[in-house]
Write a protein that holds these residues in place. Sequence first.
Motif, mmCIF file in Angstrom:
data_model
loop_
_atom_site.group_PDB
_atom_site.id
_atom_site.type_symbol
_atom_site.label_atom_id
_atom_site.label_comp_id
_atom_site.label_asym_id
_atom_site.label_seq_id
_atom_site.Cartn_x
_atom_site.Cartn_y
_atom_site.Cartn_z
ATOM 1 N N THR A 172 -8.879 2.771 9.327
ATOM 2 C CA THR A 172 -9.541 2.829 8.026
ATOM 3 C C THR A 172 -10.365 4.102 7.916
ATOM 4 O O THR A 172 -10.939 4.567 8.904
ATOM 5 C CB THR A 172 -10.450 1.599 7.802
ATOM 6 O OG1 THR A 172 -11.162 1.756 6.564
ATOM 7 C CG2 THR A 172 -11.463 1.423 8.915
ATOM 8 N N ILE A 174 -12.851 4.227 5.773
ATOM 9 C CA ILE A 174 -14.175 3.749 5.363
ATOM 10 C C ILE A 174 -14.581 2.602 6.289
ATOM 11 O O ILE A 174 -13.800 1.669 6.497
ATOM 12 C CB ILE A 174 -14.175 3.257 3.899
ATOM 13 C CG1 ILE A 174 -13.871 4.414 2.944
ATOM 14 C CG2 ILE A 174 -15.519 2.613 3.548
ATOM 15 C CD1 ILE A 174 -13.720 3.980 1.487
ATOM 16 N N ASN A 176 -17.617 -0.004 6.481
ATOM 17 C CA ASN A 176 -18.847 -0.573 5.920
ATOM 18 C C ASN A 176 -18.822 -2.082 6.101
ATOM 19 O O ASN A 176 -17.883 -2.638 6.671
ATOM 20 C CB ASN A 176 -19.002 -0.187 4.438
ATOM 21 C CG ASN A 176 -17.817 -0.635 3.584
ATOM 22 O OD1 ASN A 176 -17.133 -1.611 3.913
ATOM 23 N ND2 ASN A 176 -17.568 0.072 2.486
ATOM 24 N N GLU A 177 -19.853 -2.745 5.635
ATOM 25 C CA GLU A 177 -19.974 -4.189 5.851
ATOM 26 C C GLU A 177 -18.868 -4.964 5.143
ATOM 27 O O GLU A 177 -18.396 -5.987 5.646
ATOM 28 C CB GLU A 177 -21.356 -4.681 5.392
ATOM 29 C CG GLU A 177 -22.512 -4.169 6.239
ATOM 30 C CD GLU A 177 -22.312 -4.455 7.730
ATOM 31 O OE1 GLU A 177 -21.964 -5.604 8.078
ATOM 32 O OE2 GLU A 177 -22.487 -3.527 8.542
ATOM 33 N N GLU A 178 -18.429 -4.475 3.995
ATOM 34 C CA GLU A 178 -17.372 -5.162 3.254
ATOM 35 C C GLU A 178 -16.048 -5.105 4.019
ATOM 36 O O GLU A 178 -15.330 -6.110 4.133
ATOM 37 C CB GLU A 178 -17.215 -4.527 1.875
ATOM 38 C CG GLU A 178 -16.281 -5.315 0.956
ATOM 39 C CD GLU A 178 -16.240 -4.760 -0.449
ATOM 40 O OE1 GLU A 178 -15.426 -5.260 -1.261
ATOM 41 O OE2 GLU A 178 -17.013 -3.819 -0.748
ATOM 42 N N ILE A 179 -15.747 -3.933 4.561
ATOM 43 C CA ILE A 179 -14.523 -3.767 5.349
ATOM 44 C C ILE A 179 -14.584 -4.633 6.599
ATOM 45 O O ILE A 179 -13.615 -5.338 6.945
ATOM 46 C CB ILE A 179 -14.307 -2.290 5.740
ATOM 47 C CG1 ILE A 179 -14.005 -1.443 4.511
ATOM 48 C CG2 ILE A 179 -13.199 -2.161 6.792
ATOM 49 C CD1 ILE A 179 -12.661 -1.684 3.886
ATOM 50 N N VAL A 268 -8.233 -5.850 -0.484
ATOM 51 C CA VAL A 268 -9.515 -5.316 0.001
ATOM 52 C C VAL A 268 -9.511 -3.785 -0.048
ATOM 53 O O VAL A 268 -10.500 -3.159 -0.440
ATOM 54 C CB VAL A 268 -9.798 -5.799 1.444
ATOM 55 C CG1 VAL A 268 -11.029 -5.106 2.012
ATOM 56 C CG2 VAL A 268 -9.974 -7.309 1.471
ATOM 57 N N GLU A 271 -10.062 -2.688 -3.617
ATOM 58 C CA GLU A 271 -11.429 -2.949 -4.078
ATOM 59 C C GLU A 271 -12.437 -1.981 -3.473
ATOM 60 O O GLU A 271 -13.451 -1.650 -4.096
ATOM 61 C CB GLU A 271 -11.826 -4.393 -3.738
ATOM 62 C CG GLU A 271 -11.073 -5.439 -4.556
ATOM 63 C CD GLU A 271 -11.330 -6.853 -4.059
ATOM 64 O OE1 GLU A 271 -11.970 -6.996 -2.993
ATOM 65 O OE2 GLU A 271 -10.883 -7.804 -4.727
ATOM 66 N N THR A 272 -12.186 -1.527 -2.255
ATOM 67 C CA THR A 272 -13.140 -0.656 -1.549
ATOM 68 C C THR A 272 -12.758 0.822 -1.602
ATOM 69 O O THR A 272 -13.548 1.681 -1.212
ATOM 70 C CB THR A 272 -13.260 -1.065 -0.071
ATOM 71 O OG1 THR A 272 -11.963 -0.982 0.548
ATOM 72 C CG2 THR A 272 -13.794 -2.479 0.059
ATOM 73 N N ALA A 274 -10.456 2.111 0.220
ATOM 74 C CA ALA A 274 -10.183 2.507 1.605
ATOM 75 C C ALA A 274 -8.693 2.530 1.895
ATOM 76 O O ALA A 274 -7.899 1.833 1.249
ATOM 77 C CB ALA A 274 -10.874 1.542 2.570
#
Length: 307
Positions: A172, A174, A176-179, A268, A271-272, A274
């Motif tokens: 990835t 990116i 971050n917490e979402e990933i 995902v 949405e991000t 990434a």
Amino acid sequence: MAITAAMVKELREVTGAGMMDCKKALNETNGDMEAAVEYLRKNGQAKAEKKSGRVAAEGLVKAVIKEDKVAAIVEVNSETDFVAKNDDFQTFVADVANQVLSTNATDVEGLLSEAWNADAAKTVKEALTEKIAIIGENLNIRRFEKITAENGCVVSYIHGGGRIGVLIEAETDIINEEIKAALGNVAMQVAALAPKYVSKDEVSAEYMEHEKEILKAQAKNENPDKNDDIIEKMIIGRLNKELKEVCLLDQTYVKDGDLTVAKYIAQVAKETGAKLSVKRFIRFETGEGIEKKEENFAEEVAKQMGQ
């Protein structure tokens, strides 16, 4: 001083040592709890080798991650679930996991020969032998894996207090917490449904041929009057269904039955913003593949306390 069952129980909870070892230690120290703990430490060492032949099929899986990039997962076995819940054993397993995080060893034998990070005056094997002596059960560092993510990150998931452990390595751009939360969901999927592969691309030709032979035999037994062309179509359908079960990305996503895992990851990523993909996973389940000895623990306790 009379040694009571409550005293033996207390010493066992403190040290994790075997019941009769605790009883003897208390007798030798006239019921002094601190002295009994010291007695077990000093006198248990010689018993460790005798315990090494006993089946250790319980225990814990532990995972540790450093800076989202380097991860280690380890399985350490004990003989009983009682010891697996012991704080001393759990601390030891955590220390082993951290040892793996910094090791260059590629197998357990190499790991055991290293200096023990928690006390460089001894080797990992000596630390293990000492712990066997103190706890009073055979313990075994069974297996470990280490991942270094070059172009992404690693997340972990531990299920059932250490019964199952999973590492997921993702590529990835990116992090971050979402990933990481999304990858944690995928790790839970791996823990629950135990896929064998990330995708169909990993499935070997040997595996495919082996499964086709099995499915062909099943289909012919179930449908002796069908011709070979129909049997072949049945095999293809059944094989595709099986691949959806053993390949992570093709599995139905457990949190949303309308999605496959591949579609969830794509969702995902969108949405991000990434570029996100699962590169590999590691799944350890405590005691898998070890033949366990069936014992009646209540009868054992009654027998030992009566001696």
